[in-house]
Design a protein around this motif. Sequence first.
Motif, PDB file in Angstrom:
ATOM      1  N   THR A  91     -45.727  54.154 107.411  1.00 57.67           N
ATOM      2  CA  THR A  91     -44.335  54.252 106.950  1.00 57.67           C
ATOM      3  C   THR A  91     -44.271  54.758 105.515  1.00 57.67           C
ATOM      4  O   THR A  91     -43.416  55.591 105.177  1.00 57.67           O
ATOM      5  CB  THR A  91     -43.647  52.883 107.054  1.00 57.67           C
ATOM      6  OG1 THR A  91     -43.756  52.403 108.393  1.00 57.67           O
ATOM      7  CG2 THR A  91     -42.184  52.981 106.669  1.00 57.67           C
ATOM      8  N   ALA A  92     -45.191  54.278 104.670  1.00 56.84           N
ATOM      9  CA  ALA A  92     -45.230  54.731 103.274  1.00 56.84           C
ATOM     10  C   ALA A  92     -45.562  56.215 103.191  1.00 56.84           C
ATOM     11  O   ALA A  92     -44.978  56.953 102.385  1.00 56.84           O
ATOM     12  CB  ALA A  92     -46.246  53.911 102.484  1.00 56.84           C
ATOM     13  N   VAL A  93     -46.482  56.675 104.042  1.00 59.42           N
ATOM     14  CA  VAL A  93     -46.832  58.103 104.062  1.00 59.42           C
ATOM     15  C   VAL A  93     -45.656  58.928 104.554  1.00 59.42           C
ATOM     16  O   VAL A  93     -45.338  59.989 103.999  1.00 59.42           O
ATOM     17  CB  VAL A  93     -48.072  58.340 104.948  1.00 59.42           C
ATOM     18  CG1 VAL A  93     -48.304  59.824 105.172  1.00 59.42           C
ATOM     19  CG2 VAL A  93     -49.304  57.727 104.296  1.00 59.42           C
ATOM     20  N   LYS A  94     -44.984  58.454 105.585  1.00 61.53           N
ATOM     21  CA  LYS A  94     -43.841  59.183 106.135  1.00 61.53           C
ATOM     22  C   LYS A  94     -42.730  59.324 105.095  1.00 61.53           C
ATOM     23  O   LYS A  94     -42.084  60.375 104.990  1.00 61.53           O
ATOM     24  CB  LYS A  94     -43.312  58.448 107.368  1.00 61.53           C
ATOM     25  CG  LYS A  94     -42.173  59.164 108.064  1.00 61.53           C
ATOM     26  CD  LYS A  94     -41.551  58.301 109.150  1.00 61.53           C
ATOM     27  CE  LYS A  94     -40.752  57.160 108.535  1.00 61.53           C
ATOM     28  NZ  LYS A  94     -39.965  56.408 109.538  1.00 61.53           N
ATOM     29  N   ASN A  95     -42.527  58.277 104.301  1.00 58.81           N
ATOM     30  CA  ASN A  95     -41.475  58.299 103.275  1.00 58.81           C
ATOM     31  C   ASN A  95     -41.949  58.861 101.941  1.00 58.81           C
ATOM     32  O   ASN A  95     -41.188  58.860 100.967  1.00 58.81           O
ATOM     33  CB  ASN A  95     -40.925  56.893 103.063  1.00 58.81           C
ATOM     34  CG  ASN A  95     -40.261  56.340 104.306  1.00 58.81           C
ATOM     35  OD1 ASN A  95     -39.723  57.092 105.115  1.00 58.81           O
ATOM     36  ND2 ASN A  95     -40.330  55.027 104.479  1.00 58.81           N
ATOM     37  N   ASN A  96     -43.232  59.304 101.902  1.00 61.49           N
ATOM     38  CA  ASN A  96     -43.806  59.876 100.676  1.00 61.49           C
ATOM     39  C   ASN A  96     -43.739  58.890  99.506  1.00 61.49           C
ATOM     40  O   ASN A  96     -43.452  59.246  98.366  1.00 61.49           O
ATOM     41  CB  ASN A  96     -43.087  61.175 100.295  1.00 61.49           C
ATOM     42  CG  ASN A  96     -43.895  62.029  99.340  1.00 61.49           C
ATOM     43  OD1 ASN A  96     -45.118  61.906  99.269  1.00 61.49           O
ATOM     44  ND2 ASN A  96     -43.240  62.880  98.585  1.00 61.49           N
ATOM     45  N   ASN A  97     -44.028  57.637  99.794  1.00 57.47           N
ATOM     46  CA  ASN A  97     -43.975  56.565  98.796  1.00 57.47           C
ATOM     47  C   ASN A  97     -45.400  56.118  98.479  1.00 57.47           C
ATOM     48  O   ASN A  97     -45.996  55.326  99.218  1.00 57.47           O
ATOM     49  CB  ASN A  97     -43.143  55.396  99.326  1.00 57.47           C
ATOM     50  CG  ASN A  97     -42.791  54.412  98.228  1.00 57.47           C
ATOM     51  OD1 ASN A  97     -43.430  54.374  97.193  1.00 57.47           O
ATOM     52  ND2 ASN A  97     -41.760  53.610  98.458  1.00 57.47           N
TER      53      ASN A  97
END
Length: 540
Positions: free
Chosen positions: A261-267
């Motif tokens: 999820t963090a990778v998908k949101n670029n976070n």
Amino acid sequence: MCDLDTEVQSDESGSDTEYMEDEGSGVDQEEDNISVSDDIKQENDITKPSTETPAATAYIPPHLRNLDPNAVLKRKIRGYVNRVSTSNIKQILTDVELVYQDHPRGEINRAILEAVSQSLLINTIMPARLCAEHVLLVACMTANIGPEFVSPLLEDLADRLTKEMSERHGKLLNNIVSIICYLYALKVVSCNLIFDIIRTLLKSFTEPDLEVLLYIFKSVGLDIRKDDPQALKDIVQIVNETGAKIKDKSSRFTWFMETLTAVKNNNVNKIPNYDKSDITEIQKAYKAAVKQAPNNLQVTLADLLDAKTKGRWWVVGAAWTGLEDQGERKVRQVEFDSKLLALAKKNHMNTEVRRNVFCVLMSSEDYEHCFEKMMKLNVKDKQEREIIYVTVLCALKCKTFNPYYTNVIKKFCEHSKNYQITMQFSIWDRLKDLKSLNATKTRNFILLLSSLISSKTISLSVLKIVNFAEIGSEEVDFFKDLFRKILNVSEVVITEIFGRLQPLPLDNLKNGIKVFLKHFLKPELGAEEKKNLKIALKCF
């Protein structure tokens, strides 16, 4: 009488016996004579000097007998591989280059890859630092020699990965994926191979697979998101569908979902234990050691697995039977709305490629969505120029300037230098024929060009074809408006824009811009604009 007869018989028998003994002694004497003569003959043969001279042979120590003829070469190469690090990579490459002068290239290539494989492809987890430095050597050798160097290693990794999916041997699969991730970080391979590995792991989706997937997304997750966001969206969808079927979710699965999820949101901040220090360090060493990095190999996992049967299309001069099975690669057929197709025809999009590019431009939600859809058109080689051509044409034809087209061009120029070169030629074509542009196209061209220069997508050196000493009144007005837009940014950006010209051998351009700014633009500027102009002139 009896006694006499007995004595006579005894005497006769005794004489017979003596006679037989005499005969036997005669035979023994003959044998003795023969044996003595043979002994004398052998002694004469021994004492007689031989006329034949034995062949002179060099003495071979025991530890060198029956040895592999390339053992010395392999031992030398292994020494270089064991000593490689980010600090001495240049010296190692120089030493290996000297070895190429004395041995066949193929033998050295095999020796290097064999040494790397023996060090990294083990059943226990490899230290990240050691793996990164070994892959750094492979990447540098690939840049210097070509894709034919790394091809055997990639094929071996693909075969081992497929076997490990069915039968695990310790942490060998982790080490294989780690090597491929480092090769991707150094742009030796593309994100296509990484996504193929992710899809393969998602088919089984066991706890060991989760461990490997977690490593991939922590190490290169943000990079593959940047290279192919649509493929990442597809992966997220597959994970969500698969995760919904899992009843008892482990803590590792929860951790993996948080990372994804963090990778998908670029976070970056929400990626657990995120650390790219090893990758950043080898990337710096790679740029310092290699003069010009080649384009990454667009190979897939299927290409590597079928290399022995279908051939290697990524190696120059190698045979490949892929075209026999698939036919010539064509632009992907996409269905569009009839209104869009009519609009494309009205704007003279007379080829299939231009028509598809135009419809994608008009039907996309934003520039990122447009980029993703363009990538799926399978436009290759010279057809890529049509993307820039159509986008510039649409940007100039708008009644009011639309920054959407500028962002699309920026995205493609950041993606590949080929688009940047195509954009440069497109600008030159219009600069040479400014008089043919009407007022709307001229205004939009000024806004487009100033935006590309201000964002440093295109360098100010693109104006090198302009002779500022011979421009007419229409060109003077055009460049006044252009430089006024360029100077309407912060002081830092102005310094970066004009400072890029300083090291370049473009004295005519620098002098021409300097004279133009002083004599034509400066009298029309306000106080704040003159301040920015002064900063720009200091950069020359």
